[in-house]
Write an enzyme that holds these catalytic residues in place. Structure first.
Site, PDB file in Angstrom:
ATOM      1  N   HIS A  36       0.826  -1.222   0.000  1.00  0.00           N
ATOM      2  CA  HIS A  36       0.000   0.000   0.000  1.00  0.00           C
ATOM      3  C   HIS A  36       0.860   1.273   0.000  1.00  0.00           C
ATOM      4  O   HIS A  36       0.426   2.311   0.474  1.00  0.00           O
ATOM      5  CB  HIS A  36      -0.992   0.001   1.172  1.00  0.00           C
ATOM      6  CG  HIS A  36      -2.085  -1.018   0.992  1.00  0.00           C
ATOM      7  ND1 HIS A  36      -3.286  -0.726   0.405  1.00  0.00           N
ATOM      8  CD2 HIS A  36      -2.106  -2.347   1.285  1.00  0.00           C
ATOM      9  CE1 HIS A  36      -4.022  -1.824   0.363  1.00  0.00           C
ATOM     10  NE2 HIS A  36      -3.335  -2.825   0.882  1.00  0.00           N
ATOM     11  N   THR A  37       2.055   1.160  -0.500  1.00  0.00           N
ATOM     12  CA  THR A  37       2.908   2.341  -0.654  1.00  0.00           C
ATOM     13  C   THR A  37       2.902   2.826  -2.100  1.00  0.00           C
ATOM     14  O   THR A  37       3.230   3.974  -2.363  1.00  0.00           O
ATOM     15  CB  THR A  37       4.366   2.021  -0.247  1.00  0.00           C
ATOM     16  OG1 THR A  37       4.719   0.763  -0.829  1.00  0.00           O
ATOM     17  CG2 THR A  37       4.519   1.936   1.254  1.00  0.00           C
ATOM     18  N   ASP A 173       1.861  -3.877  -9.443  1.00  0.00           N
ATOM     19  CA  ASP A 173       1.603  -5.196 -10.018  1.00  0.00           C
ATOM     20  C   ASP A 173       1.906  -5.216 -11.514  1.00  0.00           C
ATOM     21  O   ASP A 173       2.568  -6.129 -12.018  1.00  0.00           O
ATOM     22  CB  ASP A 173       0.137  -5.595  -9.804  1.00  0.00           C
ATOM     23  CG  ASP A 173      -0.241  -5.577  -8.344  1.00  0.00           C
ATOM     24  OD1 ASP A 173       0.660  -5.437  -7.503  1.00  0.00           O
ATOM     25  OD2 ASP A 173      -1.440  -5.689  -8.045  1.00  0.00           O
TER      26      ASP A 173
END
Ligand code: GLA
Length: 385
Positions: A36-37, A173
């Site tokens: 979540h960075t 991703d």
């Protein structure tokens, strides 16, 4: 295993369409650390893996596209003039999204045929969706000579996810899946979207992934909500993204934030620092201390950022109690999916047996174990042109 998958996809394509397709191998990813960075313009340390999506793609002689999702044996046909996403469209929306996003750039996509299949389950936190998006954009680029650079292709994949699937994901991703390198992780600066390759030698240890086989229903909403909280704090701090926040600046703002907002922003600051520390430890060949950072990172997502779940916490706790596991944490967006564990090679069997039994006893369901190699990013397997 992989070769069998490639053969099946290729043969299926040939028998359906009577011609040789272009074959694309597009990997999933793991993330060593940095959760979540990415959408905070921060740092991540992912790597492409030897599991993902195989896509067979070719030109169509009809006016519409014919798609087969091999694993679920579902067909889908559409005109490239109409790429509206479907409610509950699942895998269809990723394909429509990629086509739609390419076309938004003023490039008309002719009709094409596609058969795809994979060897990572959905919802495992291994980015099967990014692998699918990248396989389609990469295949179309090759098939129709679109002249897109990899840097553009990953943005197309990301936009497909935002606008057609509804998840406001970061770039990790798609980047890792596209640019992965054998035996390396990528220290990606998500602001500049440039990465440094980090060679990792795990020595006496190996990475083991354990899938909770839990997929949380509200995960997309929860994900977008985390992103909004981060954006809100960044805007109150008058900075572009939390990447630019410091503990000092956050503390000055503390009274204007709820405890929950404060902890989430603090987590992002600390997780960014952990990523950079982790790279240092890897470069110093200090795998033990890398492991400690993984445990700390899990506490961050569990108690501060709150994207874990009881199954993930249980698996990490079991790993912590095992002297042959030097690091473990949940991986990916959270609320289910896999843990990543660094385990002493000689004890892997004992570890996976023990943890599987314990998991079954606790939750009355099975977990799954995966072993992965750090591998090359999205590429063509056979160029027939
Ligand atoms: C999902 C998203 C990524 C990233 C991770 C959490 O995998 O697609 O962009 O935000 O969650 O690190």
């Amino acid at each position: 295993m992989k070769q069998a998958l490639i053969n099946n996809i290729e043969q299926t394509y040939k028998s359906l369409f009577n011609e040789n397709p272009i074959l694309v191998n597009s990997p999933g990813r793991i993330n060593i650390i940095g959760e979540h960075t990415d959408y905070n313009d921060g740092f991540v340390l992912p790597a492409a893996i030897d599991k993902g999506i195989i896509a067979a793609i070719g030109k169509s002689d009809s006016s519409y596209c014919k798609i087969l999702a091999y694993d679920v044996n579902e067909k889908f046909e559409f005109f490239t003039e109409n790429t509206e996403p479907f409610l509950n469209g699942n895998w269809r929306n990723y394909i429509l999204g990629v086509v739609g996003e390419i076309q938004k750039r003023g490039i008309k996509i002719p009709s094409f045929n596609l058969v795809f299949g994979g060897d990572i389950p959905n919802g495992a936190g291994l980015s099967s969706s990014a692998a699918l998006e990248n396989s389609v954009v990469f295949g179309l680029n090759e098939l129709f000579n679109l002249g897109l650079k990899k840097e553009e292709m990953i943005l197309i994949s990301q936009q497909a996810e935002h606008n057609y699937v509804g998840v406001r994901c970061g770039i990790m991703d798609q980047y890792a899946s596209m640019f992965g390198e054998t035996n390396h992780a990528l220290l990606l600066d998500c602001r500049t979207q440039k990465a440094r390759s980090i060679k990792i030698d795990f020595k006496d240890y190996e990475i083991v992934l354990i899938n909770t086989n839990v997929s949380h229903k509200l995960v997309d909403a929860e994900y977008n909500n985390r992103r909004s909280v981060c954006e809100k704090v960044a805007s109150l701090l008058n900075i572009k993204a939390l990447r630019d926040a410091t503990l000092e600046s956050l503390n000055i703002l503390k009274t204007q934030l709820t405890e929950d907002e404060y902890q989430k922003a603090l987590y992002v600051i600390q997780e960014n620092e952990r990523v950079l520390k982790a790279v240092k430890k890897i470069e110093e060949n200090n795998i033990d201390e890398l492991g400690i950072l993984l445990f700390e990172a899990h506490e961050g997502v569990q108690y501060q950022f709150k994207v874990s779940c009881k199954e993930l916490d249980f698996l990490v706790e079991k790993s912590k109690q095992n002297p042959n596991v030097i690091g473990a944490r949940m991986m990916g967006g959270g609320f289910g999916g896999c843990t990543i564990n660094i385990v002493k090679k000689d004890f892997i069997k004992d570890y996976t047996n023990e943890i599987s039994i314990a998991y079954f006893k606790e939750f009355n369901k099975q977990c799954s174990t995966y072993f992965v190699k750090l591998s090359q990013g999205t590429h063509i397997i056979n160029n027939i042109k």
